[in-house]
Design an enzyme around this catalytic site. Structure first.
Site, PDB file in Angstrom:
ATOM      1  N   CYS A   1       0.834  -1.208   0.000  1.00 55.84           N
ATOM      2  CA  CYS A   1       0.000   0.000   0.000  1.00 55.84           C
ATOM      3  C   CYS A   1       0.866   1.255   0.000  1.00 55.84           C
ATOM      4  O   CYS A   1       1.805   1.376   0.781  1.00 55.84           O
ATOM      5  CB  CYS A   1      -0.887  -0.021   1.239  1.00 55.84           C
ATOM      6  SG  CYS A   1      -1.845   1.470   1.448  1.00 55.84           S
TER       7      CYS A   1
ATOM      8  N   CYS B   1      -0.942   6.010   6.969  1.00 53.83           N
ATOM      9  CA  CYS B   1      -2.294   5.641   7.398  1.00 53.83           C
ATOM     10  C   CYS B   1      -2.167   4.717   8.618  1.00 53.83           C
ATOM     11  O   CYS B   1      -1.273   3.876   8.666  1.00 53.83           O
ATOM     12  CB  CYS B   1      -2.986   4.920   6.249  1.00 53.83           C
ATOM     13  SG  CYS B   1      -4.485   4.031   6.706  1.00 53.83           S
TER      14      CYS B   1
ATOM     15  N   CYS C   1      -2.983  -0.178   8.981  1.00 51.84           N
ATOM     16  CA  CYS C   1      -2.155  -1.391   8.989  1.00 51.84           C
ATOM     17  C   CYS C   1      -0.815  -1.096   9.679  1.00 51.84           C
ATOM     18  O   CYS C   1      -0.308   0.018   9.591  1.00 51.84           O
ATOM     19  CB  CYS C   1      -1.845  -1.837   7.556  1.00 51.84           C
ATOM     20  SG  CYS C   1      -3.291  -2.300   6.608  1.00 51.84           S
TER      21      CYS C   1
ATOM     22  N   CYS D   1      -7.697   1.124  -0.678  1.00 54.08           N
ATOM     23  CA  CYS D   1      -7.295   0.470   0.575  1.00 54.08           C
ATOM     24  C   CYS D   1      -7.072  -1.007   0.279  1.00 54.08           C
ATOM     25  O   CYS D   1      -7.992  -1.712  -0.133  1.00 54.08           O
ATOM     26  CB  CYS D   1      -8.385   0.651   1.636  1.00 54.08           C
ATOM     27  SG  CYS D   1      -8.069  -0.364   3.093  1.00 54.08           S
TER      28      CYS D   1
ATOM     29  N   GLN E   1     -18.870 -10.089  11.671  1.00 55.62           N
ATOM     30  CA  GLN E   1     -17.434 -10.345  11.493  1.00 55.62           C
ATOM     31  C   GLN E   1     -16.919  -9.624  10.237  1.00 55.62           C
ATOM     32  O   GLN E   1     -17.594  -9.611   9.215  1.00 55.62           O
ATOM     33  CB  GLN E   1     -17.175 -11.847  11.355  1.00 55.62           C
ATOM     34  CG  GLN E   1     -17.590 -12.665  12.567  1.00 55.62           C
ATOM     35  CD  GLN E   1     -16.643 -12.474  13.758  1.00 55.62           C
ATOM     36  OE1 GLN E   1     -15.540 -11.978  13.616  1.00 55.62           O
ATOM     37  NE2 GLN E   1     -17.100 -12.865  14.928  1.00 55.62           N
TER      38      GLN E   1
ATOM     39  N   ASP F   1     -17.999 -14.402  23.195  1.00 57.01           N
ATOM     40  CA  ASP F   1     -17.285 -13.662  22.140  1.00 57.01           C
ATOM     41  C   ASP F   1     -17.375 -12.173  22.473  1.00 57.01           C
ATOM     42  O   ASP F   1     -18.068 -11.400  21.805  1.00 57.01           O
ATOM     43  CB  ASP F   1     -17.928 -13.974  20.765  1.00 57.01           C
ATOM     44  CG  ASP F   1     -17.150 -13.339  19.622  1.00 57.01           C
ATOM     45  OD1 ASP F   1     -16.089 -12.733  19.867  1.00 57.01           O
ATOM     46  OD2 ASP F   1     -17.612 -13.445  18.467  1.00 57.01           O
TER      47      ASP F   1
ATOM     48  N   CYS G   1     -10.786 -11.202  20.690  1.00 61.34           N
ATOM     49  CA  CYS G   1      -9.992 -10.347  19.794  1.00 61.34           C
ATOM     50  C   CYS G   1      -8.915  -9.626  20.593  1.00 61.34           C
ATOM     51  O   CYS G   1      -8.310  -8.678  20.114  1.00 61.34           O
ATOM     52  CB  CYS G   1     -10.887  -9.368  19.048  1.00 61.34           C
ATOM     53  SG  CYS G   1     -11.861  -8.333  20.142  1.00 61.34           S
TER      54      CYS G   1
HETATM   55  C1  LIG Z   1     -17.302  -9.433  19.002  1.00 61.49           C
HETATM   56  S1  LIG Z   1     -19.037  -9.243  18.797  1.00 61.49           S
HETATM   57  C2  LIG Z   1     -19.509 -10.933  18.585  1.00 61.49           C
HETATM   58  C3  LIG Z   1     -20.842 -11.190  17.947  1.00 61.49           C
HETATM   59  C4  LIG Z   1     -21.085 -12.599  17.388  1.00 61.49           C
HETATM   60  N1  LIG Z   1     -20.529 -13.644  18.204  1.00 61.49           N
HETATM   61  C5  LIG Z   1     -20.569 -12.711  15.968  1.00 61.49           C
HETATM   62  O1  LIG Z   1     -19.580 -13.437  15.750  1.00 61.49           O
HETATM   63  O2  LIG Z   1     -21.140 -12.063  15.066  1.00 61.49           O
HETATM   64  C6  LIG Z   1     -19.518  -8.826  20.405  1.00 61.49           C
HETATM   65  C7  LIG Z   1     -21.005  -8.590  20.606  1.00 61.49           C
HETATM   66  O3  LIG Z   1     -21.204  -8.349  22.005  1.00 61.49           O
HETATM   67  C8  LIG Z   1     -22.183  -7.333  22.179  1.00 61.49           C
HETATM   68  N2  LIG Z   1     -21.937  -6.751  23.508  1.00 61.49           N
HETATM   69  C9  LIG Z   1     -21.041  -5.793  23.858  1.00 61.49           C
HETATM   70  N3  LIG Z   1     -21.058  -5.579  25.174  1.00 61.49           N
HETATM   71  C10 LIG Z   1     -21.988  -6.420  25.701  1.00 61.49           C
HETATM   72  C11 LIG Z   1     -22.449  -6.685  27.014  1.00 61.49           C
HETATM   73  N4  LIG Z   1     -21.971  -6.031  28.058  1.00 61.49           N
HETATM   74  N5  LIG Z   1     -23.396  -7.626  27.190  1.00 61.49           N
HETATM   75  C12 LIG Z   1     -23.893  -8.319  26.128  1.00 61.49           C
HETATM   76  N6  LIG Z   1     -23.498  -8.100  24.853  1.00 61.49           N
HETATM   77  C13 LIG Z   1     -22.549  -7.175  24.627  1.00 61.49           C
HETATM   78  C14 LIG Z   1     -21.967  -6.412  20.993  1.00 61.49           C
HETATM   79  O4  LIG Z   1     -23.139  -5.678  20.709  1.00 61.49           O
HETATM   80  C15 LIG Z   1     -21.591  -7.401  19.870  1.00 61.49           C
HETATM   81  O5  LIG Z   1     -22.721  -7.807  19.154  1.00 61.49           O
END
Ligand SMILES: C[S@@+](CC[C@H](N)C(=O)[O-])C[C@H]1O[C@@H](n2cnc3c(N)ncnc32)[C@H](O)[C@@H]1O
Length: 411
Positions: free
Chosen positions: A65, A71, A74, A147, A247, A341, A369
């Site tokens: 890039c 930027c 990355c 990008c 995602q 997650d 993450c």
């Molecule tokens: C990393 S995303 C994962 C979503 C799903 N597992 C996916 O792969 O599409 C995290 C999710 O947690 C929700 N979230 C954030 N804080 C939260 C909380 N305190 N309680 C419940 N959900 C929450 C967000 O709105 C988001 O949809």
């Protein structure tokens, strides 16, 4: 000043010693000798910037890039893709060791089929006539025309989105979501209210859009066209609305789902905490006795409920609440497997305490993450749950960001 780089640390910077003081430098590689200037000098550490690479690593490549280092998007483009994965693996194992207090190697690495053009969602910033992304560690907007990590279709739209922002001075951000299977969505953020004409926006874009949301003070004040689009992942269909998470690496969505799914045994009671629009909840429900999802975002909860219907799921309920309150509400469920997650902040101590009290819980599948917060949480769970498997799935090539799946089982 000259520094020898010892390793790359979490956050993507190289670590070297300058008169025994630890120095952090971006855009370098282990074993490189680098001429630097000092940007920040603190008592216990300093931050430098590379002026010249005096001895180059064999893993250094020319960044694809033209905006690289100007930027802030990355920070790993100077590293061959294979080495990026190696470094992320080392960083993940070190986080587990230092913060998780556990010696565990990564069992599996799932690279991105294409380490470029993978992002299906991009947030363009606009300021003082510049259209692009924030500079590294700054809120200055760097002008870009392309990008390398964004979907080619998003790249095609840049020129007309730039024109749109030139014609409407109050636009401060445009987000675009371009799924694999359906039309795109736009989120347009305004500094002050201004009328926008959807038909003109639509006609001037080279890509098809389903709809657009107009936002003032981070609140959607208007919706043009449809407020949602669809994505097919494997045999499952998902509605995704303007304000729902999904995602971002279009090549890894099915892979992350399959890696989670593999860990869920048939006929169990399963909870998916932080479930979003139900990416894991729905396929998991198909093999479970009973299941539930927990999500705080209203829009995602609506999508998840809709997605249960279009995928013919009857054994699942979605709870709209925060994860910390969820385990009180769902106490009747007696979950045997929990999927987490969470956002970068990870789990909360009170949530972990409640998890530790779930008598029937056999297994935790923790998608993260952020290796630092995940390692901390794994340590807090360690009295009752042992880390059995670590899978690293590269959701963010060309950047230092690390996504992993931890599988924990009751001791
Ligand atoms: C990393 S995303 C994962 C979503 C799903 N597992 C996916 O792969 O599409 C995290 C999710 O947690 C929700 N979230 C954030 N804080 C939260 C909380 N305190 N309680 C419940 N959900 C929450 C967000 O709105 C988001 O949809």
């Amino acid at each position: 000043m000259i520094v020898n780089i010892e390793k790359i640390v979490y956050g993507g910077k190289g670590l070297g010693k300058l008169n025994s003081k630890t120095c952090f430098i971006p855009y370098v590689l282990p074993n490189e000798k680098v001429k630097i200037n000092i940007k920040k000098d603190k008592k216990s550490f300093c931050e430098g910037y590379p002026l010249e690479i005096l001895e180059k690593s064999e893993y250094r490549v020319n960044p694809e890039c033209e905006y690289y280092t100007k930027c802030g998007g990355c920070d790993f483009q100077h590293i061959s893709y294979e080495k990026q994965l190696d470094l992320k693996k080392e960083i993940l194992e070190e986080a587990l060791f230092r913060l998780g207090k556990i010696e565990k190697k990564v069992d599996k690495i799932i690279p991105s089929e294409n380490p470029f053009y993978y992002r299906n969602r991009v947030q363009f910033k606009i300021n003082n006539g510049e259209f692009g992304f924030f500079a590294p560690e700054s809120n200055d907007v760097i002008n870009i025309d392309s990008c390398k990590i964004s979907h080619l279709k998003i790249n095609e739209a840049i020129e007309s989105l730039k024109k749109l922002s030139k014609n409407h001075k109050n636009i401060k951000e445009i987000h675009i979501f371009y799924p694999n299977t359906e039309k795109a969505l736009l989120n347009i953020y305004l500094n002050e209210f201004e009328e926008l004409d959807f038909q003109t926006i639509k006609e001037n874009l080279p890509i098809s859009i389903n709809g657009a949301g107009i936002y003032l003070k981070n609140k959607r004040i208007k919706t043009f066209g449809k407020s949602f689009t669809f994505e097919k992942v494997g045999k499952y269909n998902f509605r995704i609305s303007l304000d729902s998470f999904f995602q971002v690496n279009r090549f890894q969505i099915e892979n992350i789902l399959n890696e989670v799914l593999k860990e869920i045994e048939e006929n169990k009671i399963v909870g998916d905490i932080f479930c979003g629009v139900g990416l894991f909840t729905i396929p998991v429900a198909k093999k479970s006795k009973k299941s539930f999802g927990v999500e705080i975002n209203k829009s995602a909860v609506k999508d998840a409920n809709y997605n249960l219907k279009i995928n013919n799921i009857q054994n699942t309920k979605i709870f709209e609440t925060s994860a910390s309150k969820a385990l009180d509400i769902i106490s009747g469920y007696q979950p045997e497997i929990l999927i987490f997650d969470p956002p970068r902040t990870g789990l909360y101590k009170d949530l972990i305490n409640k998890v530790l009290n779930l008598k029937k819980l056999e297994k935790i599948v923790y998608v993260s993450c952020n290796p630092a917060t995940a390692s901390r949480d794994i340590n807090l769970l360690a009295d009752k749950f042992k880390l059995k498997k670590v899978k690293m799935i590269d959701m963010f090539p060309q950047t230092h960001h690390i996504e992993s799946i931890f599988v924990l089982e009751r001791i």
